[in-house]
Design a protein around this motif. Structure first.
Motif, PDB file in Angstrom:
ATOM      1  N   LEU A   1       0.812  -1.213   0.000  1.00  0.00           N
ATOM      2  CA  LEU A   1       0.000   0.000   0.000  1.00  0.00           C
ATOM      3  C   LEU A   1       0.846   1.264   0.000  1.00  0.00           C
ATOM      4  O   LEU A   1       0.471   2.274  -0.617  1.00  0.00           O
ATOM      5  N   LEU A   2       1.995   1.233   0.668  1.00  0.00           N
ATOM      6  CA  LEU A   2       2.809   2.433   0.820  1.00  0.00           C
ATOM      7  C   LEU A   2       3.771   2.655  -0.347  1.00  0.00           C
ATOM      8  O   LEU A   2       4.135   3.798  -0.643  1.00  0.00           O
ATOM      9  N   ILE A   3       4.206   1.583  -1.010  1.00  0.00           N
ATOM     10  CA  ILE A   3       5.238   1.716  -2.039  1.00  0.00           C
ATOM     11  C   ILE A   3       4.718   1.333  -3.428  1.00  0.00           C
ATOM     12  O   ILE A   3       4.722   2.141  -4.358  1.00  0.00           O
ATOM     13  N   PHE A   4       4.257   0.100  -3.572  1.00  0.00           N
ATOM     14  CA  PHE A   4       4.000  -0.415  -4.914  1.00  0.00           C
ATOM     15  C   PHE A   4       2.660   0.040  -5.495  1.00  0.00           C
ATOM     16  O   PHE A   4       2.572   0.299  -6.699  1.00  0.00           O
ATOM     17  N   SER A   5       1.620   0.141  -4.685  1.00  0.00           N
ATOM     18  CA  SER A   5       0.335   0.618  -5.214  1.00  0.00           C
ATOM     19  C   SER A   5       0.426   2.061  -5.710  1.00  0.00           C
ATOM     20  O   SER A   5      -0.048   2.370  -6.814  1.00  0.00           O
TER      21      SER A   5
ATOM     22  N   TRP B   1       0.742   5.686 -10.379  1.00  0.00           N
ATOM     23  CA  TRP B   1       1.446   6.753 -11.104  1.00  0.00           C
ATOM     24  C   TRP B   1       1.761   6.330 -12.537  1.00  0.00           C
ATOM     25  O   TRP B   1       1.585   7.116 -13.477  1.00  0.00           O
ATOM     26  N   VAL B   2       2.200   5.092 -12.716  1.00  0.00           N
ATOM     27  CA  VAL B   2       2.515   4.603 -14.055  1.00  0.00           C
ATOM     28  C   VAL B   2       1.261   4.568 -14.918  1.00  0.00           C
ATOM     29  O   VAL B   2       1.262   5.005 -16.081  1.00  0.00           O
ATOM     30  N   LEU B   3       0.162   4.057 -14.367  1.00  0.00           N
ATOM     31  CA  LEU B   3      -1.080   3.984 -15.134  1.00  0.00           C
ATOM     32  C   LEU B   3      -1.614   5.376 -15.457  1.00  0.00           C
ATOM     33  O   LEU B   3      -2.072   5.635 -16.575  1.00  0.00           O
ATOM     34  N   ARG B   4      -1.551   6.290 -14.489  1.00  0.00           N
ATOM     35  CA  ARG B   4      -2.059   7.641 -14.709  1.00  0.00           C
ATOM     36  C   ARG B   4      -1.221   8.376 -15.754  1.00  0.00           C
ATOM     37  O   ARG B   4      -1.761   9.149 -16.563  1.00  0.00           O
TER      38      ARG B   4
END
Length: 303
Positions: A283-287, A292-295
């Motif tokens: 939740l804190l790092i990978f999500s 951000w990559v998808l957006r």
């Protein structure tokens, strides 16, 4: 004659003006599609959509747990939620709870960082050099499918019971996943991007940094998530099997100590902590990184 020419000119002008108006309307419509709404989501909606569902799920699990406790009626097999809560309370009051978490998390993150430094260039090499892919590509896939626990015995024999053994097991578990994730991402980069990059002078390391890596980010991030999962599992396996006082007590050692003492409340405590750390890191790092990559590619609109 002049009158007919004037009419023709007027009709042509009107047609051009109408066509221009249509083009402007289309452009305005396309621009509207690109507009990202930045209004703040109401707190009530955030609570309802994101916070309330996991709370309800957790409440259901605890309710089922409470219901099963008197049915099983054996604390050595299924401790009550109160007994597990007491185990947490005792560990907190004794000042050990945060120590358990930090010992494992610090090892896991440091090992994952080393795996990142090794797996990223290895993945690029496999993706870009045909001979290297043919030589070690299948080996990486085989290593990725090999259970992490299988590396613990040889690592103990090679390096002994120390932190180097822990980091070796983490690397062997995480590097193949990171490398294969990057290879998959590079394979999905459209060739047009690479040709356009070369046309603009982005060759060699420039092309890798400015074209290949950004275009391969979705697959790379997926490989990072899987690499962390393998890192965490590898570490837990190493701590459980290679438990040793000089290594400190991490979550895996806590679980093994609880098994040795037949303390099911402590077993549940260790399992809950291992699960909590895994969820927290995601939740804190990978999500956020994945969002951000998808957006950045227009695949996730921020509302």
């Amino acid at each position: 004659m002049a009158s007919s020419e004037t009419k023709t000119t007027d009709s042509t002008g009107k047609l051009a003006a109408g066509t221009l108006g249509q083009i402007v309307s289309v452009e305005a419509g396309l621009d509207a599609l690109d507009i990202v709404l930045t209004t703040r989501t109401p707190l009530r909606q955030t609570f309802t959509n994101k916070i309330l569902p996991p709370i309800i799920a957790l409440a259901v699990v605890i309710a089922v747990w409470f219901a099963l406790t008197p049915i099983v009626d054996d604390p050595t097999k299924l401790p009550s939620p109160g007994a597990v809560g007491s185990a947490f309370k005792n560990a907190w009051l004794e000042g050990d709870l945060l120590g358990y978490i930090w010992t494992s998390v610090s090892r896991g993150l440091l090992g994952f960082f080393f795996a990142l430094l090794i797996g990223t260039p290895l993945g690029l090499l496999v993706a870009r050099v045909k001979f290297v892919r043919a030589a070690i590509g299948p080996i990486l896939s085989g290593l990725q499918s090999l259970p992490s626990v299988a590396w613990v015995p040889p690592a103990v024999i090679w390096l002994g019971l120390n932190n180097s053994m822990m980091y070796t097991v983490i690397l062997l578990g995480a590097v193949p996943s990171i490398a294969n994730g990057l290879v998959s991402g590079v394979d999905q980069v459209p060739p047009l991007f690479l040709r356009a990059g070369r046309t603009m002078g982005a060759t060699g390391l420039k092309g890798i940094w400015h074209v290949t890596l950004p275009a391969a980010l979705p697959g790379y991030v997926a490989g990072l998530k899987q690499g962390w999962a393998f890192s965490w599992r590898s570490l837990m396996a190493a701590e459980i099997i290679a438990s040793f006082p000089d290594l400190g007590v991490g979550l895996g050692q806590l679980l093994e100590n609880a098994r040795t003492n037949s303390d099911m409340a402590m077993v549940f405590e260790a399992i809950i902590l291992i699960l909590f750390v895994g969820i927290a890191i995601d939740l804190l790092i990978f999500s956020p990184l994945e969002r951000w990559v998808l957006r950045s590619r227009g695949l996730l609109v921020k509302s």
